[in-house]
Design a protein around this motif. Structure first.
Motif, PDB file in Angstrom:
ATOM      1  N   THR A  54       0.829  -1.212   0.000  1.00 55.65           N
ATOM      2  CA  THR A  54       0.000   0.000   0.000  1.00 55.65           C
ATOM      3  C   THR A  54       0.860   1.258   0.000  1.00 55.65           C
ATOM      4  O   THR A  54       0.614   2.202  -0.758  1.00 55.65           O
ATOM      5  CB  THR A  54      -0.925   0.002   1.227  1.00 55.65           C
ATOM      6  OG1 THR A  54      -1.710  -1.192   1.233  1.00 55.65           O
ATOM      7  CG2 THR A  54      -1.850   1.211   1.198  1.00 55.65           C
ATOM      8  N   GLU A  92      -4.538   1.521   7.119  1.00 51.59           N
ATOM      9  CA  GLU A  92      -4.854   2.945   7.104  1.00 51.59           C
ATOM     10  C   GLU A  92      -4.044   3.708   8.150  1.00 51.59           C
ATOM     11  O   GLU A  92      -3.572   4.824   7.906  1.00 51.59           O
ATOM     12  CB  GLU A  92      -6.352   3.164   7.344  1.00 51.59           C
ATOM     13  CG  GLU A  92      -7.250   2.642   6.231  1.00 51.59           C
ATOM     14  CD  GLU A  92      -7.511   1.145   6.349  1.00 51.59           C
ATOM     15  OE1 GLU A  92      -7.064   0.555   7.358  1.00 51.59           O
ATOM     16  OE2 GLU A  92      -8.142   0.574   5.442  1.00 51.59           O
ATOM     17  N   THR A  96      -1.386   6.699   7.601  1.00 52.52           N
ATOM     18  CA  THR A  96      -1.629   7.976   8.268  1.00 52.52           C
ATOM     19  C   THR A  96      -0.418   8.419   9.079  1.00 52.52           C
ATOM     20  O   THR A  96      -0.059   9.600   9.099  1.00 52.52           O
ATOM     21  CB  THR A  96      -2.856   7.862   9.190  1.00 52.52           C
ATOM     22  OG1 THR A  96      -3.975   7.429   8.417  1.00 52.52           O
ATOM     23  CG2 THR A  96      -3.175   9.196   9.832  1.00 52.52           C
ATOM     24  N   LEU A 182     -10.064   7.477   7.071  1.00 55.71           N
ATOM     25  CA  LEU A 182      -8.690   7.178   6.673  1.00 55.71           C
ATOM     26  C   LEU A 182      -8.640   5.990   5.719  1.00 55.71           C
ATOM     27  O   LEU A 182      -7.785   5.927   4.832  1.00 55.71           O
ATOM     28  CB  LEU A 182      -7.838   6.887   7.913  1.00 55.71           C
ATOM     29  CG  LEU A 182      -7.611   8.069   8.865  1.00 55.71           C
ATOM     30  CD1 LEU A 182      -6.850   7.610  10.098  1.00 55.71           C
ATOM     31  CD2 LEU A 182      -6.857   9.186   8.160  1.00 55.71           C
ATOM     32  N   GLY A 183      -9.570   5.047   5.908  1.00 59.07           N
ATOM     33  CA  GLY A 183      -9.628   3.909   4.993  1.00 59.07           C
ATOM     34  C   GLY A 183      -9.972   4.349   3.576  1.00 59.07           C
ATOM     35  O   GLY A 183      -9.417   3.839   2.598  1.00 59.07           O
ATOM     36  N   THR A 186      -6.962   6.035   2.121  1.00 58.26           N
ATOM     37  CA  THR A 186      -5.946   5.054   1.741  1.00 58.26           C
ATOM     38  C   THR A 186      -6.203   4.511   0.344  1.00 58.26           C
ATOM     39  O   THR A 186      -5.271   4.255  -0.421  1.00 58.26           O
ATOM     40  CB  THR A 186      -5.925   3.895   2.754  1.00 58.26           C
ATOM     41  OG1 THR A 186      -5.662   4.418   4.052  1.00 58.26           O
ATOM     42  CG2 THR A 186      -4.862   2.873   2.400  1.00 58.26           C
TER      43      THR A 186
END
Length: 278
Positions: A54, A92, A96, A182-183, A186
């Motif tokens: 990611t 996530e 962050t 935040l997900g 992402t």
């Protein structure tokens, strides 16, 4: 494993990733590598690989070009992954935490370049004037170690040693709706990373191929491998299979000619680099 030993191993991972001055451009600094090593240290290599993939997508366009210096992705990837795995949180959270950490450590790295590295550079210049090649090599190794390798390793190790409990308490205070947001972010960041990369690569002469690849993948559901094979075939067709027709020879006047294995030489069109767009 004790927190002290974990911090020490994370510092070693950071130092290994910052060893390009010794090993060359080995890609050890990329998040996919560093996060996997962090997952191994933290005892959850699967989550480390997932987080690394990611972060790799998010930082895919993060390269130093001219005076533009990207965030220090090594420390951001290592600490973000370590804090997330240590707290039992998801990807996530790693993303962050990783991005602001990378931006902060970049300031530390620039300070090291400003106050530590010049000494070794000037000594290397002095050895160069004296014709001392071994002295120059020694300054290259020592300069890289004391201005990049050791400081970043200390920052990563000490940050995890003294900051892990505080980060865990902070993460427990974050409401669920923020985690959900935040997900979503992402999922957008990889697209932003690819946009940064395309900004460097794309121009009017190859934009059509980006659109073609997008159409094949999205509307025709062609796998990435299939798109790559299709693109390779188009490249061969457009270049007239010149890569397989023969080898390039250099004539006496310095011009390159293509030997087509028949004894004849074909002139190769010279590129006017002054008018070429980069």
């Amino acid at each position: 494993m004790s927190i002290e030993l974990t911090a020490f191993l994370l510092a070693l991972v950071a130092m290994l990733a910052n060893s390009e001055y010794l090993l060359g451009s080995s890609m050890l600094s990329r998040p996919l590598v560093t996060c996997t090593l962090v997952g191994l240290v933290m005892g959850d290599i699967t989550q480390g690989i997932i987080i690394g993939a990611t972060l790799e997508l998010a930082f895919v366009g993060s390269f130093s070009i001219g005076a533009s210096i990207p965030p220090e992705i090594i420390s951001g990837s290592i600490l973000g992954t370590a804090f997330a795995i240590g707290a039992g949180k998801s990807t996530e959270i790693a993303l962050t935490l990783g991005i602001p950490i990378a931006s902060f450590v970049l300031l530390v790295k620039n300070l090291c370049f400003l106050f530590i590295l010049p000494y070794f550079v000037h000594k290397a210049d002095q050895y160069a004037c004296e014709g001392n090649g071994k002295g120059m090599d020694r300054m290259n190794l020592l300069g890289g170690f004391f201005s990049v390798n050791l400081p970043i390793g200390l920052v990563v190790g000490l940050s995890y040693l003294f900051g892990s409990s505080a980060i865990n308490d902070l993460l427990e205070m974050i409401p669920k709706f923020i985690i959900d947001g935040l997900g979503i972010a992402t999922g957008l960041l990889p697209a932003f990373g690819f946009a940064m990369l395309m900004k460097i690569m794309i121009k009017k002469t190859n934009a059509t191929f980006f659109v073609l690849g997008f159409a094949l993948a999205v509307y025709m559901k062609v796998p990435v491998t299939g798109v790559a094979i299709f693109g390779a075939c188009i490249a061969l067709i457009l270049t007239g299979y010149s890569a397989f027709n023969g080898k390039k020879d250099v004539t006496e006047d310095g011009n390159q000619r293509l030997n087509n294995n028949t004894g004849n030489t074909l002139g190769v069109q010279e590129i006017n680099y002054e008018n070429e767009e980069f």
